[in-house]
Scaffold this active site. Sequence first.
Site, PDB file in Angstrom:
ATOM      1  N   HIS A 144       2.275   3.459  -9.040  1.00  0.00           N
ATOM      2  CA  HIS A 144       2.108   2.029  -9.347  1.00  0.00           C
ATOM      3  C   HIS A 144       3.301   1.523 -10.151  1.00  0.00           C
ATOM      4  O   HIS A 144       3.798   0.425  -9.925  1.00  0.00           O
ATOM      5  CB  HIS A 144       0.812   1.788 -10.113  1.00  0.00           C
ATOM      6  CG  HIS A 144      -0.418   2.155  -9.347  1.00  0.00           C
ATOM      7  ND1 HIS A 144      -0.588   1.815  -8.026  1.00  0.00           N
ATOM      8  CD2 HIS A 144      -1.539   2.844  -9.684  1.00  0.00           C
ATOM      9  CE1 HIS A 144      -1.752   2.269  -7.592  1.00  0.00           C
ATOM     10  NE2 HIS A 144      -2.352   2.907  -8.584  1.00  0.00           N
ATOM     11  N   LEU A 156      10.053 -21.057  -4.396  1.00  0.00           N
ATOM     12  CA  LEU A 156       9.137 -20.154  -3.676  1.00  0.00           C
ATOM     13  C   LEU A 156       7.781 -20.176  -4.364  1.00  0.00           C
ATOM     14  O   LEU A 156       7.700 -20.066  -5.584  1.00  0.00           O
ATOM     15  CB  LEU A 156       9.711 -18.721  -3.703  1.00  0.00           C
ATOM     16  CG  LEU A 156       8.796 -17.601  -3.227  1.00  0.00           C
ATOM     17  CD1 LEU A 156       8.637 -17.625  -1.710  1.00  0.00           C
ATOM     18  CD2 LEU A 156       9.330 -16.227  -3.650  1.00  0.00           C
ATOM     19  N   ASP A 204       0.826  -1.219   0.000  1.00  0.00           N
ATOM     20  CA  ASP A 204       0.000   0.000   0.000  1.00  0.00           C
ATOM     21  C   ASP A 204       0.855   1.261   0.000  1.00  0.00           C
ATOM     22  O   ASP A 204       1.967   1.266   0.529  1.00  0.00           O
ATOM     23  CB  ASP A 204      -0.919  -0.035   1.241  1.00  0.00           C
ATOM     24  CG  ASP A 204      -2.102   0.914   1.103  1.00  0.00           C
ATOM     25  OD1 ASP A 204      -2.338   1.418  -0.010  1.00  0.00           O
ATOM     26  OD2 ASP A 204      -2.774   1.149   2.123  1.00  0.00           O
TER      27      ASP A 204
HETATM   28  C1  IPE Z   1      -5.592  -2.800  -0.278  1.00  0.00           C
HETATM   29  O1  IPE Z   1      -5.179  -1.496  -0.451  1.00  0.00           O
HETATM   30  C2  IPE Z   1      -5.561  -3.520  -1.588  1.00  0.00           C
HETATM   31  C3  IPE Z   1      -4.231  -3.703  -2.169  1.00  0.00           C
HETATM   32  C4  IPE Z   1      -3.091  -3.411  -1.605  1.00  0.00           C
HETATM   33  C5  IPE Z   1      -4.235  -4.304  -3.468  1.00  0.00           C
HETATM   34  P1  IPE Z   1      -6.210  -0.291  -0.584  1.00  0.00           P
HETATM   35  O2  IPE Z   1      -5.408   0.948  -0.654  1.00  0.00           O
HETATM   36  O3  IPE Z   1      -7.153  -0.539  -1.706  1.00  0.00           O
HETATM   37  O4  IPE Z   1      -7.010  -0.396   0.793  1.00  0.00           O
HETATM   38  P2  IPE Z   1      -8.025   0.611   1.492  1.00  0.00           P
HETATM   39  O5  IPE Z   1      -9.194   0.743   0.580  1.00  0.00           O
HETATM   40  O6  IPE Z   1      -7.318   1.913   1.664  1.00  0.00           O
HETATM   41  O7  IPE Z   1      -8.372  -0.021   2.792  1.00  0.00           O
HETATM   42  C1  IPE Z   2      -1.560   0.232  -3.343  1.00  0.00           C
HETATM   43  O1  IPE Z   2      -1.337   1.594  -3.366  1.00  0.00           O
HETATM   44  C2  IPE Z   2      -1.786  -0.339  -4.710  1.00  0.00           C
HETATM   45  C3  IPE Z   2      -3.158  -0.842  -4.952  1.00  0.00           C
HETATM   46  C4  IPE Z   2      -4.140  -0.807  -4.116  1.00  0.00           C
HETATM   47  C5  IPE Z   2      -3.400  -1.422  -6.254  1.00  0.00           C
HETATM   48  P1  IPE Z   2      -2.529   2.636  -3.369  1.00  0.00           P
HETATM   49  O2  IPE Z   2      -2.880   2.939  -4.790  1.00  0.00           O
HETATM   50  O3  IPE Z   2      -3.653   2.162  -2.540  1.00  0.00           O
HETATM   51  O4  IPE Z   2      -1.842   3.902  -2.717  1.00  0.00           O
HETATM   52  P2  IPE Z   2      -2.501   4.932  -1.688  1.00  0.00           P
HETATM   53  O5  IPE Z   2      -3.035   4.148  -0.562  1.00  0.00           O
HETATM   54  O6  IPE Z   2      -3.582   5.630  -2.429  1.00  0.00           O
HETATM   55  O7  IPE Z   2      -1.383   5.820  -1.313  1.00  0.00           O
HETATM   56 MG    MG Z   3      -4.095   2.384  -0.567  1.00  0.00          MG
END
Ligand code: IPE
Ligand code: IPE
Ligand code: MG
Length: 250
Positions: free
Chosen positions: A38, A132, A21
Site C-alpha cells: 500500500h 483535473l 489493485d
Molecule cells: C477493489 O479491490 C477495491 C479497491 C481497489 C479499492 P479489491 O482487491 O478489494 O477487490 P476484490 O475483493 O479482490 O474483488
Molecule cells: C488494492 O490492492 C488496494 C486496496 C484494495 C485498498 P490489494 O490490497 O487488493 O492487493 P491484492 O489484490 O491483495 O494483491
Molecule cells: Mg485486491
Amino acid sequence: MSVKDQIDNHKIPRHVAVIMDGNGRWAKKRGFSRVFGHKNGVNAVRDTVEAAAELNIEALTLYAFSTENWNRPKAEVDTLMHLLVNSLKKELPVFQKNNIKLLTIGNIDKLPKKAKNELLDVIEKTKNNTHLNLTLALNYGAREEIINATKSISKKIVNNELNVEEIDENIINSHLYTFTLPGVDFLIRTSGERRISNFLLWQIAYAELYFTEVLWPDFNKENFYQAILDYQSRERRFGKTSEQIDDSKQ
Ligand code: IPE
Ligand code: IPE
Ligand code: MG
C-alpha cells in the site's frame, strides 16, 4: 516515437476510472507484508494523477477503499487510513501547482475522524481549481450508491416534489455521488483481475474496459499512456453499426 507522442489529443477520454489493485501481491512477492505494498502504491497514484493532468483528462476517479474493504484485518485498514491522511497532506502542494480539484465519492462519515477532516480540508482548499477533477472513491460501493439514490428519489415522490413519470437517466444521474462528473469512458484495472468489485456500476454502462497484469505499485506514466493508446484504438459504437460510425466521420 514515444508512447505519449502517439496519443491523439483529439481523442482523449473525458472520464477515466481506475481500480488500483495488486498492492498485497506486489509486497508478498518481495517477502514483505501487504502494508508495504500500500505504501508503494502511493507513487503509482502520483504518476497516474500527473499523467492524467498532462493529457488534459477532465476527470480521474480512483477506487481507494471499497465498502467491502472493511472486512480486511484491522491493522491493514488502519494503515490504509493513515496513508490517506499522510498522502493528502503531502499531495496538497502538487494539487495546487497542477490546478487539480479533489472530490470524493462514498460514505465518508464512516471514515476515522482524522481521515475525514483531512479529506474535507483538501477538498475545500482545492475547490476553485479547474484543471483535473480528481475523485477518490472512499468507503465506496456502487450498490450502496444506488440504494441511496433510490431513497432520495422516493422521498421526493412521497413529498410530491417529483412524479414517477419524470424519472429518467438524468434524474438517476443527478442523485448519484458522481452527479457533477461525466459518464465513465474508460475503466482500467491493474493486477490481472477481471472484475468490477462493486465500482461505478451505473456509470460504466458504456465504458471501454482495460485490464493489465501490472500490479498497482509498478503502474507508472508509461503504463497509463499505453492504456490510453489502447482506448484510442477502440471503436465506440453505442449500439450503432460500424458503417454508421464510419459515415459520421466523413
Ligand atoms: C477493489 O479491490 C477495491 C479497491 C481497489 C479499492 P479489491 O482487491 O478489494 O477487490 P476484490 O475483493 O479482490 O474483488
Ligand atoms: C488494492 O490492492 C488496494 C486496496 C484494495 C485498498 P490489494 O490490497 O487488493 O492487493 P491484492 O489484490 O491483495 O494483491
Ligand atoms: Mg485486491
